[in-house]
Design a protein around this motif. Structure first.
Motif, mmCIF file in Angstrom:
data_model
loop_
_atom_site.group_PDB
_atom_site.id
_atom_site.type_symbol
_atom_site.label_atom_id
_atom_site.label_comp_id
_atom_site.label_asym_id
_atom_site.label_seq_id
_atom_site.Cartn_x
_atom_site.Cartn_y
_atom_site.Cartn_z
ATOM 1 N N LEU A 138 3.179 -32.238 1.689
ATOM 2 C CA LEU A 138 1.610 -32.413 2.035
ATOM 3 C C LEU A 138 1.398 -33.615 2.984
ATOM 4 O O LEU A 138 0.588 -33.753 3.894
ATOM 5 N N LEU A 139 2.268 -34.743 2.779
ATOM 6 C CA LEU A 139 2.139 -36.035 3.613
ATOM 7 C C LEU A 139 3.294 -36.351 4.654
ATOM 8 O O LEU A 139 3.072 -35.648 5.811
ATOM 9 N N GLU A 154 -1.869 -32.561 -8.107
ATOM 10 C CA GLU A 154 -1.126 -31.710 -7.577
ATOM 11 C C GLU A 154 0.223 -31.866 -7.984
ATOM 12 O O GLU A 154 0.837 -30.778 -8.498
ATOM 13 N N ILE A 155 0.808 -33.023 -8.122
ATOM 14 C CA ILE A 155 2.071 -33.009 -8.843
ATOM 15 C C ILE A 155 2.209 -32.476 -10.236
ATOM 16 O O ILE A 155 3.048 -31.635 -10.531
ATOM 17 N N ILE A 184 6.190 -32.616 -2.218
ATOM 18 C CA ILE A 184 4.764 -32.913 -1.975
ATOM 19 C C ILE A 184 4.795 -34.141 -0.985
ATOM 20 O O ILE A 184 4.049 -34.163 0.035
ATOM 21 N N PHE A 185 5.857 -35.110 -1.155
ATOM 22 C CA PHE A 185 5.831 -36.191 -0.114
ATOM 23 C C PHE A 185 6.597 -36.101 0.908
ATOM 24 O O PHE A 185 6.746 -37.092 1.907
ATOM 25 N N ILE A 204 -1.946 -42.917 -2.436
ATOM 26 C CA ILE A 204 -1.412 -42.043 -1.952
ATOM 27 C C ILE A 204 -1.019 -40.988 -3.082
ATOM 28 O O ILE A 204 -1.393 -39.991 -3.197
ATOM 29 N N VAL A 205 -0.342 -41.590 -4.059
ATOM 30 C CA VAL A 205 0.184 -40.904 -5.040
ATOM 31 C C VAL A 205 -0.914 -40.496 -6.145
ATOM 32 O O VAL A 205 -1.040 -39.382 -6.501
ATOM 33 N N ALA A 254 -3.696 -39.754 -5.237
ATOM 34 C CA ALA A 254 -4.644 -38.442 -4.703
ATOM 35 C C ALA A 254 -3.779 -37.449 -4.928
ATOM 36 O O ALA A 254 -4.546 -36.295 -5.126
ATOM 37 N N GLN A 255 -2.556 -37.509 -5.192
ATOM 38 C CA GLN A 255 -1.607 -36.150 -5.310
ATOM 39 C C GLN A 255 -1.394 -35.956 -6.762
ATOM 40 O O GLN A 255 -0.630 -35.166 -7.237
ATOM 41 N N TRP A 256 -1.997 -36.812 -7.627
ATOM 42 C CA TRP A 256 -1.388 -36.854 -8.906
ATOM 43 C C TRP A 256 -1.517 -35.485 -9.859
ATOM 44 O O TRP A 256 -0.712 -34.850 -10.282
ATOM 45 N N ARG A 276 1.996 -28.695 -9.981
ATOM 46 C CA ARG A 276 3.291 -28.224 -9.599
ATOM 47 C C ARG A 276 4.601 -28.169 -10.540
ATOM 48 O O ARG A 276 5.309 -27.289 -10.903
#
Ligand SMILES: Nc1ncnc2c1ncn2[C@@H]1O[C@H](COP(=O)(O)OP(=O)(O)OP(=O)(O)O)[C@@H](O)[C@H]1O
Ligand SMILES: [Mg+2]
Ligand SMILES: [Zn+2]
Length: 552
Positions: free
Chosen positions: A407-408, A441-442, A499-500, A434-435, A437-439, A445
């Motif tokens: 994603l990033l 999603e993490i 993700i990263f 950043i993390v 915002a993706q938490w 997944r």
């Protein structure tokens, strides 16, 4: 020392001959044989858990040697020597407590004493209990005696911790490992004692005591003593439950049994039992959640090292875990916890508990989307018909397994790096924002790969991100998740990389913070539904068509 007015059961029922000893046949047969064939060692080491017969066996051995008819495999238990030994007042049998006579002086005395011939019997017998407690110099002094033992001397060392006895000592002894006694054997012995003592008791009550004894017959007998002292009439399950605080585990295993049997009326009886037993319903639910957590661990790891319970219970968790599915256990836990919340608003706590138990029993009549999905997929693969011989080259439509795009950050290529050495690594550094915002999603997944790990992760709080390392903190009350998470570390690392787009490390710490407030069920349902719908559009259709409940 022994009380004359009342002899506790454990003492009264100390085995007096080899045949009285239960569950240690491997020891008793060998010793009996050795006496019969005059092949005794000079020193024995009896090891094993507490209360399984080590001291008792040492005394029987002493009697066997010094009985007036001895040495004989079967002491008469009637001669004065046998009686004195049984009562602990024989001048030739020395029982020394290693814990309170640990020092060199005591052992020096012993070395002096050893030289003299026995007073009455044929042997001088030294029984040293908890021998592992001796000090180093004491062991050295003892060793000297063991190296050149007078022929009329026999040592019997007993210990619950053989690994603490120096190898030099162990190697000069014949070692016998006493076994932990099974619940079944303890139960039978207790039953026998009750019959002999005219103590009326229900089998089930004795079973509960035997389980609680956890391998130690002495503990079982002491518990029975305790119950007898305050019970009038027949000893029943209720007495045990009230008296020994046994309720927790047993009642909870009853609940899981009922869930397996899917018997609603038994479930309601259980509620009745809890209510009329005067238990705090909130506490009951907490205990039930903990019980289910143990079950979950047994189910998902196939091991019991993370379960805090007796060996017996650990075994039972493993046994019943095969009757449950991981996702179902998670749902059961959620029902238990959610019910706790509704209790606060309810004037009659019985209703929420009934509702919860019935819900738990009826759990699998809700549609499990994953099952449905896999059925549909298989259906798709066989071309919608029962046509199992479809030609190989025929294109079969199936749901595409797409690899998620990072994603990033995309990994920088080598050339780019050398062109502009300063900017790159800095650019790749993650920040907490950043993390954060993706938490979700993490977690989403991770859950997709391993549902439990995702759920555990969700209970953590993102604390900080430094040098591409994510720090997640857990409260003391849910800190135990960390072990489970670290067992699946790889999954999380993969997801982070996905993700990263770069290698990201993470670590979990345990701190005294309030446990993370878990989302309300409604919110959770929404996110989960979203996850599923995104990954599998067909879900939405199923949900709409069947009005199904989406479960994890
Ligand atoms: N194998 C057994 N058969 C029958 N009774 C037993 C047995 N083991 C223990 N008991 C009962 O428990 C009591 C205590 O046993 P004993 O003193 O022999 O245990 P131990 O192994 O020496 O324990 P500890 O390590 O605590 O000293 C006995 O008096 C007896 O009532
Ligand atoms: Mg003992
Ligand atoms: Zn005798």
């Amino acid at each position: 020392m022994e009380s004359t007015s009342y002899l506790v059961l454990a003492r009264k029922w100390r085995p007096q001959s080899w045949d009285d000893m239960i569950a240690q046949e491997h020891v008793t047969a060998t010793l009996r044989n050795a006496i019969q064939h005059n092949r005794l060692a000079h020193a024995y080491l009896f090891t094993g858990p507490r209360g399984v017969g080590k001291t008792s066996a040492a005394r029987i051995l002493a009697k066997a040697l010094n009985c007036e008819n001895g040495p004989t495999p079967d002491p008469c238990n009637q001669c004065s020597s046998c009686i004195e030994i049984a009562e602990g007042r024989s001048v030739d049998v020395f029982e020394i407590d290693g814990a309170s006579n640990r020092g060199i002086d005591e052992i020096r005395n012993l070395r002096e004493n050893v030289k003299y011939a026995p007073a009455g019997g044929k042997y001088k017998i030294y029984i040293i209990d908890e021998v592992h407690m001796l000090t180093g110099p004491a062991f050295n002094a003892l060793l000297k005696t063991l190296e050149e033992p007078p022929t009329h001397v026999l040592f019997i060392f007993a210990t619950t911790e053989p690994q603490k006895v120096p190898a030099t000592i162990v190697s000069r002894c014949q070692r016998f490992d006493f076994r932990r006694i099974s619940t079944r054997d303890i139960f039978q012995r207790l039953k026998y004692i009750c019959q002999q003592e005219n103590i009326p008791a229900e089998d089930e009550a004795l079973h509960l005591i035997a389980r609680k004894a956890d391998g130690s017959l002495r503990d079982g007998e002491s518990l029975l003593d305790q119950i007898v002292s305050y019970t009038e009439g027949t000893i029943k399950v209720e007495h045990i439950i009230q008296g020994l605080g046994l309720i927790d585990q047993e009642l909870f295993f009853d609940v899981t049994d009922i869930l397996i049997s899917k018997d609603v009326s038994r479930g309601l009886d259980m509620v009745e039992k809890v209510v009329s037993g005067g238990y705090d319903i909130k506490e009951f639910l907490t205990g039930l959640a903990e019980h289910l957590r143990n079950l979950l661990i047994g189910q998902s790891t196939g091991a019991t090292d993370l379960i805090e319970a007796s060996e017996e219970y650990k075994k039972r968790y493993l046994e019943i875990s095969s009757s449950f599915r991981e996702e179902d256990i998670l749902r059961l836990i959620r029902i238990a916890l959610d019910t706790q919340l509704t209790l606060k608003r309810s004037t009659n706590p019985r209703f929420p508990l009934e509702l919860a138990i019935v819900k738990m029993i009826k759990l699998d009549s809700t549609v499990v989307i994953e099952d449905l999905l896999s059925k549909l997929q298989n259906f798709g693969k066989t071309g919608g018909e029962q046509n199992y011989s479809s030609p190989k080259n025929e294109k079969i439509p199936s749901i595409k397994e797409e690899k998620p795009e990072p994603l990033l950050f995309k990994e920088k290529k080598k050339e780019e790096r050398s062109d502009n050495p300063e900017s790159t690594d800095k650019k790749n550094l993650l920040t907490k924002e950043i993390v954060e915002a993706q938490w979700d999603e993490i977690i989403r997944r991770v859950k997709k790969r391993k549902i439990t790990v995702g759920s555990f992760l969700r209970e953590g709080v993102l604390l900080e991100v430094k040098d591409n390392t994510i720090e997640i903190v857990f409260g003391l009350s849910n800190g135990f998740h960390i072990d489970a998470i670290m067992k699946s570390e790889k999954i999380i690392l993969e997801v982070l990389k996905e993700i990263f787009g770069t290698d990201v490390k993470f670590k979990c710490v345990k701190k005294d913070i309030p446990a993370r407030q878990v989302d309300s069920p409604e919110e959770r349902k929404k996110t989960d539904l979203k996850t599923l719908e995104e990954s599998q559009p067909i879900i939405k259709k199923i949900v709409d068509d069947f009005d199904a409940e989406v479960v994890e």
